[in-house]
Design a protein around this motif. Structure first.
Motif, mmCIF file in Angstrom:
data_model
loop_
_atom_site.group_PDB
_atom_site.id
_atom_site.type_symbol
_atom_site.label_atom_id
_atom_site.label_comp_id
_atom_site.label_asym_id
_atom_site.label_seq_id
_atom_site.Cartn_x
_atom_site.Cartn_y
_atom_site.Cartn_z
ATOM 1 N N LEU A 51 1.392 -1.131 -0.028
ATOM 2 C CA LEU A 51 -0.089 -0.378 -0.286
ATOM 3 C C LEU A 51 1.045 1.874 0.279
ATOM 4 N N THR A 52 0.378 2.305 -0.657
ATOM 5 C CA THR A 52 1.301 3.098 -1.028
ATOM 6 C C THR A 52 0.753 4.433 -1.339
ATOM 7 N N GLY A 53 1.572 5.384 -1.425
ATOM 8 C CA GLY A 53 1.089 6.953 -1.560
ATOM 9 C C GLY A 53 1.107 6.876 -2.896
ATOM 10 N N ASP A 54 2.692 6.739 -3.272
ATOM 11 C CA ASP A 54 2.725 6.746 -4.828
ATOM 12 C C ASP A 54 2.102 6.844 -5.452
ATOM 13 N N ASN A 55 2.280 7.023 -7.258
ATOM 14 C CA ASN A 55 1.248 7.166 -7.997
ATOM 15 C C ASN A 55 1.341 5.764 -8.552
ATOM 16 N N ALA A 56 0.045 5.201 -9.473
ATOM 17 C CA ALA A 56 0.056 3.843 -9.541
ATOM 18 C C ALA A 56 1.622 3.525 -11.165
ATOM 19 N N ILE A 57 1.725 4.468 -11.506
ATOM 20 C CA ILE A 57 3.124 4.531 -12.478
ATOM 21 C C ILE A 57 4.094 3.471 -11.314
ATOM 22 N N THR A 58 4.807 4.855 -10.690
ATOM 23 C CA THR A 58 5.899 3.973 -9.763
ATOM 24 C C THR A 58 5.198 2.930 -8.779
#
Length: 92
Positions: free
Chosen positions: A23-30
């Motif tokens: 689970l990440t706050g990063d964008n979908a590409i990253t």
């Protein structure tokens, strides 16, 4: 880039039939790129900290034992913050 040894550690968990979620706050590409490097099949991007806590609570309510690791934060249960409270930073 992921840390050296991270993909091996994740593979070991998976060999032991432990489900690994990212689970990440990063964008979908990253998120997709990191998940691919790490060998993680189940991931979600652009997740807010409170939503991470909710995801963990949901797994716990389903009877799962949950451990959380991250690259910057450690969380402890705290009812005033959706069940989790940022305590201090550390690096894995």
């Amino acid at each position: 880039r992921i840390k050296k040894g991270a993909a091996d550690a994740i593979r070991q968990l998976q060999r032991e039939n432990i489900k690994v979620y990212m689970l990440t706050g990063d964008n979908a590409i990253t998120a997709r790129a990191v998940a691919k490097q790490a060998g993680i099949k189940q991931y979600e991007a652009e997740v807010m900290p409170s939503d991470k806590a909710g995801f963990i609570k949901k797994l716990q309510q389903q009877g799962h034992v949950v451990a959380m690791a991250g690259d910057c934060c450690r969380y402890h249960e705290h009812p005033a913050n959706g069940g989790f409270l940022h305590k201090k930073s550390f690096r894995l």
